[in-house]
Design an enzyme around this catalytic site. Structure first.
Site, PDB file in Angstrom:
ATOM      1  N   HIS A 135       0.846  -1.209   0.000  1.00 56.57           N
ATOM      2  CA  HIS A 135       0.000   0.000   0.000  1.00 56.57           C
ATOM      3  C   HIS A 135       0.874   1.249   0.000  1.00 56.57           C
ATOM      4  CE1 HIS A 135      -2.758   3.191   1.180  1.00 56.57           C
ATOM      5  NE2 HIS A 135      -1.836   3.515   2.076  1.00 56.57           N
ATOM      6  N   GLU A 181      -5.369   9.663   0.283  1.00 50.11           N
ATOM      7  CA  GLU A 181      -5.755   8.250   0.337  1.00 50.11           C
ATOM      8  C   GLU A 181      -6.890   7.920  -0.632  1.00 50.11           C
ATOM      9  OE1 GLU A 181      -2.935   6.858   3.255  1.00 50.11           O
ATOM     10  OE2 GLU A 181      -4.019   6.062   1.552  1.00 50.11           O
TER      11      GLU A 181
HETATM   12  N1  HBI Z   1       2.197   6.152  10.076  1.00 49.27           N
HETATM   13  N2  HBI Z   1       3.664   4.743   8.939  1.00 49.27           N
HETATM   14  C1  HBI Z   1       2.570   5.536   8.924  1.00 49.27           C
HETATM   15  N3  HBI Z   1       1.873   5.701   7.785  1.00 49.27           N
HETATM   16  C2  HBI Z   1       0.772   6.492   7.734  1.00 49.27           C
HETATM   17  O1  HBI Z   1       0.142   6.641   6.675  1.00 49.27           O
HETATM   18  C3  HBI Z   1       0.357   7.151   8.913  1.00 49.27           C
HETATM   19  C4  HBI Z   1       1.110   6.965  10.082  1.00 49.27           C
HETATM   20  N4  HBI Z   1       0.725   7.576  11.216  1.00 49.27           N
HETATM   21  C5  HBI Z   1      -0.412   8.464  11.289  1.00 49.27           C
HETATM   22  C6  HBI Z   1      -1.166   8.541  10.015  1.00 49.27           C
HETATM   23  N5  HBI Z   1      -0.762   7.954   8.895  1.00 49.27           N
HETATM   24  C7  HBI Z   1      -2.479   9.288   9.926  1.00 49.27           C
HETATM   25  O2  HBI Z   1      -3.003   9.522  11.213  1.00 49.27           O
HETATM   26  C8  HBI Z   1      -2.335  10.616   9.190  1.00 49.27           C
HETATM   27  O3  HBI Z   1      -3.610  11.110   8.887  1.00 49.27           O
HETATM   28  C9  HBI Z   1      -1.618  11.576  10.029  1.00 49.27           C
HETATM   29 FE    FE Z   2      -1.602   5.426   2.989  1.00 51.29          FE
END
Ligand code: HBI
Ligand code: FE
Length: 291
Positions: A135, A181
């Site tokens: 993904h 997304e």
């Molecule tokens: N951490 N590794 C990773 N990948 C993400 O897409 C991700 C995350 N932490 C928080 C997050 N996405 C979402 O809460 C965002 O909307 C900030």
């Molecule tokens: Fe993502």
């Protein structure tokens, strides 16, 4: 022959080995430790997806996939970063899985995109509870070759750091959800996908464009910031932009703080709602009209 520091095959890519992570939550990819079966899973997932891009993905995404020269092997993030840095200054860094918002925003603000180290099992091809390598890499990395989109993701990281200090996290996460997304773009050939959550899932890719169940609503920043979403299911609505410039301008031209204050503690707009002020491009039969 394994490198001296490479652990035994198939062990290091266990999910969520946060113990090895640095303060910024990054880990080594340990590329040489991927098993042949993990490479085969990548290849099977890629084969299912890449024949959908011509019909369903925005041209900038297709150009990014070509630029990355993907093949049947899990990408080596160091090699990807060399090409990407030259194009838009971005790098791919490895993380054990989901990381705290603060570190996530910090990485984006530094043009370092976090990609998960482990790849899903075959019994998770249809649904996965949290993002995996497939993904993160196939969904998010191709568009980082586009300069305007690359600017937006860094701006989003900077906005995230400010949101954390101003009780705006929930609202700003919605912006990420409905664009990065699950975003759609209007093109001369009709609606096309650019969202990573769509383009890394064959079911969601078809649903987003072909199904008449969800609504397709013209992107409006305040509407998106106030719109709830569910993480385990197909989307009730998609928001449609005209260009990535529109995303950059919405991030740059908006003072988010008054919006956080005005709407931060209010309930979100229910999933699948159509509001009187919405510019509806396609009304889904699954949408509920709010008076
Ligand atoms: N951490 N590794 C990773 N990948 C993400 O897409 C991700 C995350 N932490 C928080 C997050 N996405 C979402 O809460 C965002 O909307 C900030
Ligand atoms: Fe993502």
């Amino acid at each position: 022959m394994d490198l001296p520091d490479a652990p035994a095959r198939g062990t290091v890519h266990l999910r969520g080995n946060y113990g090895a992570a640095a303060a910024d939550y990054t880990v080594a990819q340990h590329y040489e430790a991927y098993t042949e079966d993990e490479h085969r899973i990548w290849a099977e997932l890629l084969a299912r997806q890449c024949n959908l891009f011509e019909r369903y993905a925005v041209p900038q995404y297709r150009a990014g996939v070509s630029a990355l020269a993907l093949d049947n092997r899990i990408p080596d993030f160091r090699a990807t970063s060399e090409g990407l840095r030259a194009r838009t200054g971005w790098q791919v860094v490895t993380v054990p899985g989901l990381i705290p918002e603060r570190q996530f925003f910090e990485l984006l603000a530094q043009r370092r995109f976090p990609v998960t180290q482990w790849i899903r099992r075959r019994d998770e091809f249809e649904y996965l509870a949290e993002p995996d390598l497939f993904h993160d890499f196939l969904g998010h990395i191709p568009l980082l070759t586009d300069p305007t989109y690359a600017d937006f993701i860094q701006l989003y990281g900077e906005a995230g750091q400010r949101a954390l200090a101003n009780n705006g996290l929930k609202m700003l996460a919605r912006l990420y959800w409905y664009t990065v997304e699950f975003g759609l773009m209007e093109t001369v050939h009709g609606l096309r996908c650019y969202g990573a959550g769509i383009l890394s899932s064959s079911a969601e890719t078809r649903h987003a464009i072909d199904s008449n169940e969800p609504g397709r609503i013209r992107f409006d920043l305040q509407r998106v910031l106030r719109s709830d979403y569910v993480i385990d299911g197909l989307q009730g609505n998609y928001f449609v932009i005209r260009s990535f410039d529109e995303l950059v301008h919405s991030a740059v031209d908006t003072d988010f703080l008054p919006l956080y204050r005005q709407f931060g503690s209010a309930p979100g707009i229910a999933v699948g709602s159509i509001l009187p002020g919405d510019q509806v491009l396609q009304r889904g039969f699954g949408s509920t009209l709010q008076r």
